[in-house]
Design a protein around this motif. Structure first.
Motif, PDB file in Angstrom:
ATOM      1  N   GLU A   1      55.435 119.592  43.643  1.00 42.33           N
ATOM      2  CA  GLU A   1      56.423 118.512  43.547  1.00 42.33           C
ATOM      3  C   GLU A   1      55.892 117.335  42.738  1.00 42.33           C
ATOM      4  O   GLU A   1      56.630 116.698  41.986  1.00 42.33           O
ATOM      5  N   TRP A   2      54.603 117.044  42.853  1.00 47.71           N
ATOM      6  CA  TRP A   2      53.988 115.921  42.160  1.00 47.71           C
ATOM      7  C   TRP A   2      53.450 116.293  40.770  1.00 47.71           C
ATOM      8  O   TRP A   2      52.910 115.450  40.084  1.00 47.71           O
TER       9      TRP A   2
ATOM     10  N   ARG B   1      49.148 113.135  36.110  1.00 50.26           N
ATOM     11  CA  ARG B   1      48.827 114.005  37.236  1.00 50.26           C
ATOM     12  C   ARG B   1      48.484 115.429  36.804  1.00 50.26           C
ATOM     13  O   ARG B   1      47.908 116.180  37.588  1.00 50.26           O
TER      14      ARG B   1
ATOM     15  N   PHE C   1      50.157 111.882  49.609  1.00 44.35           N
ATOM     16  CA  PHE C   1      50.512 112.094  48.206  1.00 44.35           C
ATOM     17  C   PHE C   1      51.140 110.845  47.605  1.00 44.35           C
ATOM     18  O   PHE C   1      50.814 110.463  46.478  1.00 44.35           O
ATOM     19  N   GLU C   2      52.018 110.198  48.336  1.00 42.38           N
ATOM     20  CA  GLU C   2      52.667 108.979  47.833  1.00 42.38           C
ATOM     21  C   GLU C   2      51.638 107.885  47.590  1.00 42.38           C
ATOM     22  O   GLU C   2      51.678 107.193  46.573  1.00 42.38           O
TER      23      GLU C   2
ATOM     24  N   ALA D   1      56.924 110.851  43.629  1.00 43.30           N
ATOM     25  CA  ALA D   1      56.997 112.204  43.018  1.00 43.30           C
ATOM     26  C   ALA D   1      57.815 112.178  41.745  1.00 43.30           C
ATOM     27  O   ALA D   1      58.630 111.336  41.518  1.00 43.30           O
TER      28      ALA D   1
END
Length: 184
Positions: free
Chosen positions: A27-28, A4, A177-178, A184
């Motif tokens: 967070e990611w 990422r 996002f997931e 995460a």
């Protein structure tokens, strides 16, 4: 997407949707670039990139064109001009455009968010909007909005949207996002 750290979110760092995008990107472990200009107040300082007047000018467009494309007039054109110019830099750098707001009957999106969506259409970029009224994701396909969740295929994306982010909007962003980047 395994690594990422090679993915970049381009945004404006404003209150509401854009700051939520930024917190989720952090967070990611996703890079974050927030475009701004002198004197503009933003909520996110991570990856802040203040555009010079010359850089802002690269995103300059007639407010008459913006008004025609958006189907509405802007009362304070001088105030919003720099925001419009900043949005150009976001969309010019990010491939996918992910937004949260309200899709209008004329297929534009409410507020300044709508200009980012219109630029994505003009630049032929994948564009997705979470419509907070209809509580669902929509994708611009074949000149119409169709139900469909966003997918990320490239390493850059734009995160933009309303300052008035609802709880459903926040949940939709986390789910995005997931789905796009895994846990995460």
């Amino acid at each position: 997407m395994a690594d990422r750290s090679h993915i970049t979110l381009y945004s404006g760092g404003h209150k509401g949707t854009e700051s939520k995008f930024g917190r989720l990107a952090e967070e990611w472990g996703i890079q974050e670039v927030n475009f701004s200009f002198e004197g503009h107040v933003v909520e996110r300082s991570r990856g802040l990139r203040e555009l010079s007047p010359e850089e802002l000018d690269k995103g300059n467009v007639s407010m008459e064109i913006v008004s025609a494309r958006m189907g509405r007039k802007f009362a304070q054109a001088n105030k919003i001009r720099k925001v419009i110019q900043t949005i150009f830099h976001m969309v010019n750098n990010g491939y996918h455009v992910i937004a949260v707001g309200w899709i209008q009957p004329d297929d534009t999106v409410k507020g300044g968010t709508g200009w980012g969506v219109e630029l994505a259409k003009l630049f032929n970029r994948p564009v997705h909007v979470y419509d907070q009224e209809h509580k669902g994701w929509f994708t611009w396909k074949d000149n119409a909005w169709v139900a469909g969740a966003p997918e990320i295929e490239k390493n850059t994306f734009v995160g933009t949207g309303t300052r008035n982010l609802t709880e459903d909007g926040k949940k939709a962003l986390r789910s995005f996002f997931e789905g796009a980047f895994g846990p995460a």
